[in-house]
Design a protein around this motif. Structure first.
Motif, short mmCIF file in Angstrom:
data_model
loop_
_atom_site.label_atom_id
_atom_site.label_comp_id
_atom_site.label_asym_id
_atom_site.label_seq_id
_atom_site.Cartn_x
_atom_site.Cartn_y
_atom_site.Cartn_z
N GLY A 239 0.80 -1.22 0.00
CA GLY A 239 0.00 0.00 0.00
C GLY A 239 0.83 1.26 0.00
N ALA A 240 1.97 1.24 0.68
CA ALA A 240 2.80 2.44 0.73
C ALA A 240 3.39 2.79 -0.63
CB ALA A 240 3.93 2.25 1.74
N GLN A 241 3.61 1.78 -1.46
CA GLN A 241 4.21 2.01 -2.79
C GLN A 241 5.47 2.88 -2.61
OE1 GLN A 241 2.57 4.39 -6.48
NE2 GLN A 241 1.31 2.56 -6.21
N ALA A 242 6.29 2.46 -1.66
CA ALA A 242 7.41 3.29 -1.21
C ALA A 242 8.49 3.45 -2.27
CB ALA A 242 8.02 2.72 0.06
N ASP A 243 9.03 4.65 -2.35
CA ASP A 243 10.21 4.90 -3.18
C ASP A 243 11.47 4.47 -2.45
OD1 ASP A 243 9.07 6.70 -5.50
OD2 ASP A 243 8.17 7.42 -3.65
N ALA A 244 11.42 4.56 -1.10
CA ALA A 244 12.58 4.22 -0.29
C ALA A 244 12.13 3.47 0.95
CB ALA A 244 13.34 5.48 0.10
N LEU A 245 12.98 2.57 1.41
CA LEU A 245 12.75 1.83 2.64
C LEU A 245 13.91 2.10 3.59
CD1 LEU A 245 11.85 -1.63 1.03
CD2 LEU A 245 10.23 0.13 1.76
N VAL A 246 13.62 2.16 4.87
CA VAL A 246 14.66 2.26 5.89
C VAL A 246 14.53 1.04 6.79
CG1 VAL A 246 15.53 3.55 7.87
CG2 VAL A 246 14.75 4.77 5.82
N MET A 247 15.60 0.25 6.85
CA MET A 247 15.59 -0.98 7.63
C MET A 247 15.91 -0.69 9.09
SD MET A 247 15.14 -4.22 7.72
CE MET A 247 14.95 -4.42 5.92
N CYS A 248 15.05 -1.19 10.01
CA CYS A 248 15.26 -0.99 11.43
C CYS A 248 15.69 -2.32 12.07
CB CYS A 248 13.98 -0.48 12.09
SG CYS A 248 13.41 1.11 11.41
N HIS A 249 16.59 -2.21 13.05
CA HIS A 249 17.18 -3.42 13.62
C HIS A 249 17.65 -3.14 15.04
CE1 HIS A 249 19.31 -7.19 13.82
NE2 HIS A 249 20.48 -6.59 13.99
N LEU A 264 16.39 -14.10 14.43
CA LEU A 264 16.19 -12.96 13.54
C LEU A 264 16.92 -13.20 12.23
CD1 LEU A 264 15.44 -11.63 16.35
CD2 LEU A 264 16.32 -9.50 15.36
N PRO A 265 16.40 -12.65 11.13
CA PRO A 265 17.11 -12.79 9.85
C PRO A 265 18.35 -11.90 9.83
CG PRO A 265 15.28 -11.28 9.61
CD PRO A 265 15.18 -11.83 11.00
N SER A 266 19.25 -12.19 8.93
CA SER A 266 20.37 -11.28 8.72
C SER A 266 19.84 -10.01 8.08
CB SER A 266 21.42 -11.92 7.83
OG SER A 266 20.91 -12.06 6.50
N LEU A 267 20.58 -8.93 8.25
CA LEU A 267 20.19 -7.68 7.59
C LEU A 267 20.17 -7.86 6.07
CD1 LEU A 267 22.06 -5.06 9.79
CD2 LEU A 267 19.61 -5.07 9.31
N GLU A 268 21.13 -8.60 5.55
CA GLU A 268 21.18 -8.81 4.10
C GLU A 268 19.93 -9.52 3.60
OE1 GLU A 268 25.47 -8.48 5.43
OE2 GLU A 268 23.61 -9.32 6.22
N ASP A 269 19.51 -10.58 4.28
CA ASP A 269 18.32 -11.31 3.86
C ASP A 269 17.06 -10.44 3.99
OD1 ASP A 269 19.80 -13.52 3.26
OD2 ASP A 269 19.27 -14.65 5.07
N CYS A 270 17.00 -9.67 5.06
CA CYS A 270 15.81 -8.85 5.29
C CYS A 270 15.71 -7.72 4.27
CB CYS A 270 15.86 -8.28 6.72
SG CYS A 270 14.23 -7.82 7.38
N ILE A 271 16.84 -7.14 3.93
CA ILE A 271 16.85 -6.10 2.90
C ILE A 271 16.41 -6.68 1.56
CG2 ILE A 271 18.40 -4.66 1.49
CD1 ILE A 271 19.98 -4.12 4.11
N ALA A 272 16.95 -7.82 1.20
CA ALA A 272 16.62 -8.42 -0.10
C ALA A 272 15.14 -8.77 -0.20
CB ALA A 272 17.47 -9.68 -0.31
N LEU A 273 14.56 -9.36 0.83
CA LEU A 273 13.16 -9.76 0.77
C LEU A 273 12.24 -8.55 0.77
CD1 LEU A 273 11.15 -12.07 0.66
CD2 LEU A 273 11.11 -12.07 3.17
N ASN A 274 12.54 -7.52 1.55
CA ASN A 274 11.69 -6.33 1.56
C ASN A 274 11.72 -5.62 0.21
OD1 ASN A 274 10.37 -5.28 4.32
ND2 ASN A 274 12.13 -6.57 4.79
N GLU A 275 12.88 -5.54 -0.39
CA GLU A 275 12.94 -4.91 -1.71
C GLU A 275 12.16 -5.74 -2.73
OE1 GLU A 275 17.14 -2.42 -1.53
OE2 GLU A 275 17.12 -4.39 -2.51
N GLN A 276 12.31 -7.05 -2.68
CA GLN A 276 11.59 -7.91 -3.63
C GLN A 276 10.08 -7.74 -3.49
OE1 GLN A 276 12.38 -12.08 -3.10
NE2 GLN A 276 10.95 -12.72 -4.69
#
Length: 335
Positions: A239-249, A264-276
């Motif tokens: 719904g946000a149709q975000a142009d940018a994401l900020v990962m919190c950890h 918890l997932p690694s930051l790398e895995d979490c970044i990749a899945l959220n972008e996908q």
């Protein structure tokens, strides 16, 4: 959307711990101009350092809304709170709360509101119906906070981003999706109260088309890796149709909150899945920075962690309290 008037009288009730009043505390931190006075009931020991006033005194001093920004086990309105809520309505104030029990379902409170022409803001239950999300391209820019887990600083980061963006002269509006965020700004959608089919549509409604250079800062919820809340997180992403994401950890957590045995997932895995997942409604969405809650770490360890993570991921890595988020906002300004 109807917005609760300010300033507020902050109702601290008969609470005994700081976590119970986090809704009121958030207002004091992020919108101090709204926090005019407080009221503490017999047996309560919490104090935000504001003048103590009765509802009548607060209304006479200009307060527009009494905020019941407290939480208890079960999310109900205790009987001993009801007289004070009614007193606020009779004094001419609206009342805003985020309990599971709706104030409007308590006959004495509902009758007092009707008799005095006042509004009850039960923010945990959305007051309007939403359409399903469509994912159609819309003007304006949006940044969404996402996370490796729940309850690790997505609201705090979002508010810090808004504050820094405004300080840098950018157009920005915080869009609340949880009850504490709604308390702070007086409006929003408690997304966990929306029927699943309409989560994306609710977020589209919350942050509609806007000026091309305007940023909506959308408060994230949950995590795509959390088995309890991933559905809400995904609906927010779409719904946000975000142009940018900020990962919190938050480093050092032994397991996902409330789910022992699940790492918890690694930051790398979490970044990749959220972008996908974000690419369904915005193919150019990307994570532009990491916001880390280092509150449990000593200063030298925290700064080393931020530096190492920034170098490893190739993006700014900040703590919204220790370092501020200007480095992440600088990346947003490039979009």
């Amino acid at each position: 959307m109807q917005k609760a008037g300010s300033p507020y009288l902050l109702f601290l009730g008969d609470t005994q711990d700081t976590l119970s009043i986090k809704g009121c505390t958030g207002v004091k931190i992020w919108r101090p101009e709204k926090a005019h006075a407080q009221i503490v009931l017999e047996g309560g020991n919490q104090d935000l350092g504001l003048p103590n006033k009765t509802p009548s005194e607060a209304a006479a001093a200009g307060c527009k809304t009494m905020l019941v920004g407290v939480a208890n086990a079960g999310g109900f309105v205790p009987d001993n709170w009801v007289p004070t809520i009614i007193e606020a309505l009779e004094a001419g104030m609206d009342v805003m709360a985020g309990m599971h029990t709706r104030m409007a379902d308590i006959p004495a409170i509902a009758e007092a509101a009707a008799a005095n022409g006042r509004t009850l803001f039960d923010v945990r239950q959305p007051s309007q119906e939403f359409k399903v999300g469509k994912g159609f391209e819309r003007s304006g820019k949006r940044v969404l906070t996402v996370g490796t887990d729940c309850s690790l600083g997505k609201m705090f980061t979002s508010l810090a981003l808004e504050r820094e963006m405004l300080a840098q002269g950018m157009k920005a509006t915080f869009r609340a999706t949880g009850q504490s965020g709604i308390f702070i700004v007086g409006e929003g959608v408690a997304i966990d109260g929306v029927v699943a089919d309409f989560i994306a549509g609710a977020v589209e409604w919350l942050c509609p088309e806007n000026d091309a250079d305007h940023w909506d800062v959308v408060e994230g919820q949950g995590s795509l890796f959390h088995p309890s809340f991933a559905g809400v997180s995904l609906g927010l992403l779409h719904g946000a149709q975000a142009d940018a994401l900020v990962m919190c950890h938050e480093p050092g957590r032994p397991h996902m909150r409330g789910v022992p045995g699940r790492d918890l997932p690694s930051l790398e895995d979490c970044i990749a899945l959220n972008e996908q997942m974000a690419h369904l409604t915005n193919p150019t969405a990307k994570v532009v920075g990491v916001s880390v809650n280092t509150s449990s770490m000593p200063e030298d360890e925290a700064m080393a962690y931020l530096d190492d993570t920034a170098q490893r991921l190739g993006m700014p890595c900040c703590d919204s309290v220790r370092t501020g988020v200007s480095a992440i906002v600088n990346e947003l300004a490039k979009i």
